[in-house]
Design an enzyme around this catalytic site. Structure first.
Site, PDB file in Angstrom:
ATOM      1  N   CYS A 202       0.732  -1.116   0.072  1.00 34.52           N
ATOM      2  CA  CYS A 202       0.094   0.091  -0.178  1.00 34.52           C
ATOM      3  C   CYS A 202       0.922   1.393   0.007  1.00 34.52           C
ATOM      4  O   CYS A 202       1.358   1.686  -1.013  1.00 34.52           O
ATOM      5  CB  CYS A 202      -1.032  -0.067   1.173  1.00 34.52           C
ATOM      6  SG  CYS A 202      -2.610   1.092   0.990  1.00 34.52           S
TER       7      CYS A 202
ATOM      8  N   HIS B 145      -3.977  -5.312   0.165  1.00 33.32           N
ATOM      9  CA  HIS B 145      -3.529  -5.796   1.818  1.00 33.32           C
ATOM     10  C   HIS B 145      -3.357  -7.121   1.856  1.00 33.32           C
ATOM     11  O   HIS B 145      -4.192  -7.934   2.390  1.00 33.32           O
ATOM     12  CB  HIS B 145      -4.452  -4.924   2.781  1.00 33.32           C
ATOM     13  CG  HIS B 145      -4.148  -3.706   2.784  1.00 33.32           C
ATOM     14  ND1 HIS B 145      -3.424  -3.244   3.664  1.00 33.32           N
ATOM     15  CD2 HIS B 145      -4.611  -2.606   2.107  1.00 33.32           C
ATOM     16  CE1 HIS B 145      -3.115  -1.862   3.388  1.00 33.32           C
ATOM     17  NE2 HIS B 145      -4.148  -1.312   2.601  1.00 33.32           N
TER      18      HIS B 145
ATOM     19  N   GLU C 141      -1.625  -8.801   3.965  1.00 31.54           N
ATOM     20  CA  GLU C 141      -1.514  -9.103   5.442  1.00 31.54           C
ATOM     21  C   GLU C 141      -2.745  -9.357   6.396  1.00 31.54           C
ATOM     22  O   GLU C 141      -2.927 -10.135   7.266  1.00 31.54           O
ATOM     23  CB  GLU C 141      -0.809  -7.855   6.396  1.00 31.54           C
ATOM     24  CG  GLU C 141      -1.533  -6.591   6.722  1.00 31.54           C
ATOM     25  CD  GLU C 141      -1.848  -5.996   5.565  1.00 31.54           C
ATOM     26  OE1 GLU C 141      -2.543  -4.868   5.700  1.00 31.54           O
ATOM     27  OE2 GLU C 141      -1.569  -6.118   4.049  1.00 31.54           O
TER      28      GLU C 141
END
Length: 275
Positions: free
Chosen positions: A116, A223, A225
């Site tokens: 990001c 994203h 994660e």
């Protein structure tokens, strides 16, 4: 994971710097720390956002990889010769730290994973430019974050990306198209010369790239994660990052051992042919 369970190199996570009330803080979201520990099997350490350039080499000597995470702020417009926006949150100390560490890590061949904001930093670090506001440039609202939504809803899969046929991500995903959860205001305008496109959204916006000629320097706009438990590509991405961090540490350990032996007048061991 076999022996990798006990082989956990240190990986630096670049912090944001911001104020909470009167308190000046350096922090990184736990989602990144958790993903590094469970997905990459590494031990994360936080690197503060600072202008102390003398500290950067010490950080790089201590870690075997760097994660550049997302954040609430955006890269300052003057860093990429863009137009500043009065309502844009910035973090000058993070910019200073991240851009310097990104370039230094590349010169060392150190593994890098940029997510990001980190993805945008990666493009700027190597000479690319950004759109200050992609939505003002006509890109889809699929990229837009809605702060009124709860976190689980906000980080849902929002749109597909097309993966480069022979790229790193296509190899990891075993697919040519995947669904991602992009949330961003800035985006790539001009791609840095050293970066190679790994994924694009249907509106043409670049969503992932790698640093050409580097063992593992990958940037993604979305994203992974957050989706580690539910998404195979996210798991594969962090696992590959961890594997390259271990490889980098082993290579550096071997190099340091050889240098130490040589400095003491001891030649490195050589194999001799049996008679």
């Amino acid at each position: 994971m076999g022996d990798e369970t006990h082989d956990r190199p240190l990986v630096g996570v670049v912090c944001d710097r911001f104020f909470a009330g009167e308190h000046d803080l350096h922090s990184a979201k736990h989602s990144y720390v958790r993903a590094l520990m469970s997905g990459a099997n590494v031990s994360p350490v936080l690197i503060p956002a600072t202008r102390d350039v003398d500290a950067f080499d010490a950080y790089l000597d201590a870690v075997s990889g760097l994660l550049f995470p997302g954040g609430a702020s955006n890269v300052e417009a003057h860093r990429y010769r863009g137009q500043a926006s009065a309502d844009m949150l910035v973090d000058p100390d993070r910019d200073h730290t991240a851009l310097a560490l990104m370039q230094a890590a590349a010169s060392r061949g150190m593994p890098v994973l940029a997510i990001c904001r980190g993805f945008q930093e990666m493009n700027v670090a190597f000479g690319g430019t950004l759109h200050t506001d992609i939505h003002a440039c006509g890109h889809s609202e699929d990229h837009l974050e809605d702060p009124s939504e709860d976190l689980h809803t906000r980080y849902r899969y929002r749109h597909d990306v097309e993966l480069a046929p022979t790229g790193m991500l296509a190899t990891l995903a075993h697919a040519q198209r995947v669904r991602v959860n992009s949330l961003h205001r800035q985006g790539v305008a001009k791609l840095a010369p050293r970066l190679v496109v790994e994924a694009r959204a249907s509106d043409g916006l670049i969503e992932a790239y790698r640093l050409d000629g580097h063992p593992f320097a990958l940037g993604v706009q979305w994203h992974p994660e957050v989706m580690l438990e539910d998404d195979a590509l996210s798991r594969a991405m962090f696992a590959a990052f961890g594997s390259h961090c271990r490889r980098h540490r082993r290579a550096n350990t071997t190099r340091d051992t050889t240098r130490s032996r040589t400095s003491k007048g001891v030649e490195p061991c050589q194999q001799t042919a049996s008679t």
